[in-house]
Design a protein around this motif. Structure first.
Motif, mmCIF file in Angstrom:
data_model
loop_
_atom_site.group_PDB
_atom_site.id
_atom_site.type_symbol
_atom_site.label_atom_id
_atom_site.label_comp_id
_atom_site.label_asym_id
_atom_site.label_seq_id
_atom_site.Cartn_x
_atom_site.Cartn_y
_atom_site.Cartn_z
ATOM 1 N N GLY A 313 52.757 54.010 44.918
ATOM 2 C CA GLY A 313 53.728 52.745 44.285
ATOM 3 C C GLY A 313 53.440 51.788 43.180
ATOM 4 O O GLY A 313 53.976 51.017 42.439
ATOM 5 N N VAL A 314 52.327 52.289 42.374
ATOM 6 C CA VAL A 314 51.719 52.140 41.353
ATOM 7 C C VAL A 314 52.256 52.307 40.221
ATOM 8 O O VAL A 314 51.828 53.064 39.572
ATOM 9 N N LYS A 315 53.526 51.844 39.951
ATOM 10 C CA LYS A 315 54.190 52.500 38.408
ATOM 11 C C LYS A 315 53.561 52.249 37.087
ATOM 12 O O LYS A 315 53.283 53.290 36.274
ATOM 13 N N GLN A 316 52.630 51.452 37.241
ATOM 14 C CA GLN A 316 52.111 50.406 35.524
ATOM 15 C C GLN A 316 51.092 50.165 36.294
ATOM 16 O O GLN A 316 50.747 49.370 36.637
ATOM 17 N N VAL A 317 49.979 50.083 35.410
ATOM 18 C CA VAL A 317 48.888 50.023 35.960
ATOM 19 C C VAL A 317 48.507 48.720 35.369
ATOM 20 O O VAL A 317 48.732 48.169 33.768
ATOM 21 N N ASP A 318 48.198 47.725 35.870
ATOM 22 C CA ASP A 318 48.088 46.405 35.480
ATOM 23 C C ASP A 318 46.825 45.881 36.461
ATOM 24 O O ASP A 318 46.334 45.586 36.727
ATOM 25 N N PRO A 319 45.488 45.540 34.182
ATOM 26 C CA PRO A 319 44.286 45.850 34.793
ATOM 27 C C PRO A 319 43.809 44.107 35.822
ATOM 28 O O PRO A 319 43.507 44.604 37.139
ATOM 29 N N GLU A 320 44.270 42.962 36.123
ATOM 30 C CA GLU A 320 44.815 41.999 36.377
ATOM 31 C C GLU A 320 44.995 42.396 37.756
ATOM 32 O O GLU A 320 44.498 41.915 39.146
ATOM 33 N N LYS A 321 45.682 42.851 38.130
ATOM 34 C CA LYS A 321 46.011 43.003 40.072
ATOM 35 C C LYS A 321 45.187 44.202 40.233
ATOM 36 O O LYS A 321 45.089 43.791 41.506
ATOM 37 N N LEU A 322 45.129 45.363 39.251
ATOM 38 C CA LEU A 322 44.243 45.462 40.098
ATOM 39 C C LEU A 322 43.225 46.221 40.031
ATOM 40 O O LEU A 322 41.534 45.891 40.832
ATOM 41 N N MET A 323 42.450 44.598 39.843
ATOM 42 C CA MET A 323 40.941 44.023 39.788
ATOM 43 C C MET A 323 41.109 43.420 40.999
ATOM 44 O O MET A 323 39.951 42.760 42.041
ATOM 45 N N LYS A 324 42.482 43.112 41.416
ATOM 46 C CA LYS A 324 42.381 41.917 42.686
ATOM 47 C C LYS A 324 42.188 42.829 43.805
ATOM 48 O O LYS A 324 41.391 42.302 45.012
ATOM 49 N N VAL A 325 42.818 44.204 43.905
ATOM 50 C CA VAL A 325 42.789 44.978 44.527
ATOM 51 C C VAL A 325 41.315 45.325 44.776
ATOM 52 O O VAL A 325 40.716 45.795 46.051
ATOM 53 N N ALA A 326 40.439 45.769 43.538
ATOM 54 C CA ALA A 326 39.049 45.885 43.844
ATOM 55 C C ALA A 326 38.513 45.129 44.207
ATOM 56 O O ALA A 326 37.503 45.218 45.550
ATOM 57 N N LYS A 327 38.737 43.621 44.159
ATOM 58 C CA LYS A 327 37.351 42.524 44.644
ATOM 59 C C LYS A 327 37.985 42.813 46.388
ATOM 60 O O LYS A 327 37.425 42.185 46.702
ATOM 61 N N ALA A 328 39.667 43.013 46.262
ATOM 62 C CA ALA A 328 39.952 42.561 48.079
ATOM 63 C C ALA A 328 38.931 43.816 48.821
ATOM 64 O O ALA A 328 38.257 43.545 49.834
ATOM 65 N N ALA A 329 38.836 44.840 48.459
ATOM 66 C CA ALA A 329 37.928 45.894 48.967
ATOM 67 C C ALA A 329 37.146 45.808 49.189
ATOM 68 O O ALA A 329 36.116 46.938 49.729
ATOM 69 N N CYS A 330 36.408 44.919 47.651
ATOM 70 C CA CYS A 330 34.651 44.959 48.112
ATOM 71 C C CYS A 330 34.709 43.704 48.657
ATOM 72 O O CYS A 330 33.577 42.852 48.440
ATOM 73 N N ALA A 331 35.193 43.342 49.689
ATOM 74 C CA ALA A 331 34.737 41.786 50.438
ATOM 75 C C ALA A 331 33.348 42.054 50.990
ATOM 76 O O ALA A 331 34.063 43.327 51.991
ATOM 77 N N PRO A 332 33.311 41.042 51.180
ATOM 78 C CA PRO A 332 32.131 40.833 52.523
ATOM 79 C C PRO A 332 32.381 41.603 53.989
ATOM 80 O O PRO A 332 33.677 41.456 54.359
ATOM 81 N N GLY A 333 31.847 42.571 54.305
ATOM 82 C CA GLY A 333 32.377 42.982 56.054
ATOM 83 C C GLY A 333 33.405 44.265 55.981
ATOM 84 O O GLY A 333 33.606 44.797 56.692
ATOM 85 N N GLU A 334 33.715 44.112 54.584
ATOM 86 C CA GLU A 334 34.144 45.521 54.381
ATOM 87 C C GLU A 334 32.995 46.661 54.395
ATOM 88 O O GLU A 334 32.120 46.767 54.141
ATOM 89 N N SER A 335 33.995 48.346 54.853
ATOM 90 C CA SER A 335 33.079 49.295 54.837
ATOM 91 C C SER A 335 32.756 50.316 53.955
ATOM 92 O O SER A 335 32.337 50.249 54.011
#
Length: 365
Positions: A313-335
């Motif tokens: 679903g990510v038609k265009q790579v927006d660095p800011e949005k993709l970094m938001k995803v990366a930060k959410a995936a690396c939040a404390p407690g994540e596997s």
């Protein structure tokens, strides 16, 4: 070191399995309260009622509102208490089943799970994924025991849209690789216990089964029929993946899914579809051999699973949005923190870019 292996008390699978439901659940109680979507209840209600005919067992059906949120859980719990039911039944897909799990846990009642799609391994796990009312990942809830009975009617699942089955293959795809990552770091499994050989072997068998039978099963489900490959693949996506993930743990692929729930453009992408892409990203983070990565990409392409950002679903790579995803995936407690050397948001962002580029080039070959 203490190791613990857990699974549902009873797992039942086969065509028309619901017609034999009474025999498998009568020891749990006699007043059942079922929650499920409109389509799920439509496909199962007649068979359940026929199974209960001539007995003192009764069942009440309630429509699920579509979101496994605490607001929905509390609504369902109120209804269960008013009904004086002594067994809870979850019918449908992952979010309906997870809602039933939460309700059963807090109401301290036995739980029966009846999946109508094979889109995730939720039926057999002792956890629920809780979302906000807006559909973003909120938290995991873990339970002291797995569902009491899981009944999988493959005749019903074979008639569901094939995309659900393919998504289930994607969810199952991560099971072995995430378990392997946890084993390397001696991380705990989903139940907070040390990993057993049994759990890891089930995770490995899950991967071998979907690679061997996933494509054949997809061809059958496209026509709404059941052949041996369908039975094997559904057992892999439902039981082997669920019990394997519980017993071997999660790593990056599922954290990546959680991260992508923050993007509006991914709302229409299914859990297992993103987990499949997340598995490729995880293999890059691990610097896995290219032969292994190609095997995974070949499998994904054969059944129609995503291997690029555009596919999820990510038609265009927006660095800011993709970094938001990366930060959410690396939040404390994540596997994702079960990975060797841990993973930073910056490292994950880079892996997103490379996985997307690799998948795009592979498609053009």
């Amino acid at each position: 070191m203490i190791r613990v292996m857990r699974a549902p008390s009873r797992y039942v699978q086969g065509k028309d399995a619901l017609l034999d439901l009474k025999r498998h659940v009568e020891s749990l109680g006699n007043t059942f309260y079922a929650i499920g979507s409109k389509s799920a209840l439509k496909s199962t209600k007649a068979a359940i009622e026929k199974s209960f005919e001539g007995s003192d067992m009764s069942i009440t059906f309630e429509l699920f509102n579509g979101q496994c949120s605490m607001a929905e859980v509390n609504r369902v719990r109120d209804l269960i208490r008013k009904s004086n039911s002594n067994v809870i039944v979850g019918i449908g897909g992952g979010r309906a089943l997870d809602t039933a799990k939460v309700a059963a846990h807090y109401e301290k009642l036995p739980l029966v799970i009846i999946p109508t799609v094979a889109a995730t391994d939720a039926p057999c796990t002792a956890l629920s994924v809780i979302y906000t009312e807006q559909g973003e990942f909120d938290q995991y809830l873990f339970y002291p025991k797995n569902p009491d009975v899981v009944v999988v009617d493959t005749g019903i699942i074979a008639k569901a849209p094939v995309r659900f089955f393919v998504a289930g293959l994607g969810d199952a795809l991560g099971t072995f690789f995430e378990g392997r990552a946890c084993l390397r770091t001696e991380s705990l499994d989903l139940d907070g216990e040390h990993i057993t050989q049994s759990g890891y072997c089930l995770a490995e068998l899950c991967y071998k089964t979907i690679v061997a039978d996933g494509y054949k099963a997809k061809l059958a489900i496209e026509k709404g029929v059941v052949v041996p490959a369908v039975e094997k693949a559904i057992e892999a996506t439902t039981y082997l993946s669920g019990v394997g993930a519980s017993g071997a743990g999660l790593a990056a692929a599922h954290s990546i899914y959680n991260g992508f729930t923050v993007l509006e453009e991914c709302e229409g992408t299914m859990h297992g579809e993103i987990v499949a892409f997340g598995t490729l990203v995880q293999l890059l983070l691990e610097d896995s051999p290219i032969e292994e990565i190609k095997e995974v990409m070949d499998f994904c392409l054969s059944v129609g699973l995503p291997i690029t950002l555009e596919d999820i679903g990510v038609k265009q790579v927006d660095p800011e949005k993709l970094m938001k995803v990366a930060k959410a995936a690396c939040a404390p407690g994540e596997s994702i923190h079960n990975m060797v050397g841990d993973v930073t948001p910056e490292e994950l962002y880079d892996a997103f870019i490379v996985a997307d580029n690799m998948g795009s080039q592979y498609k053009r070959q």
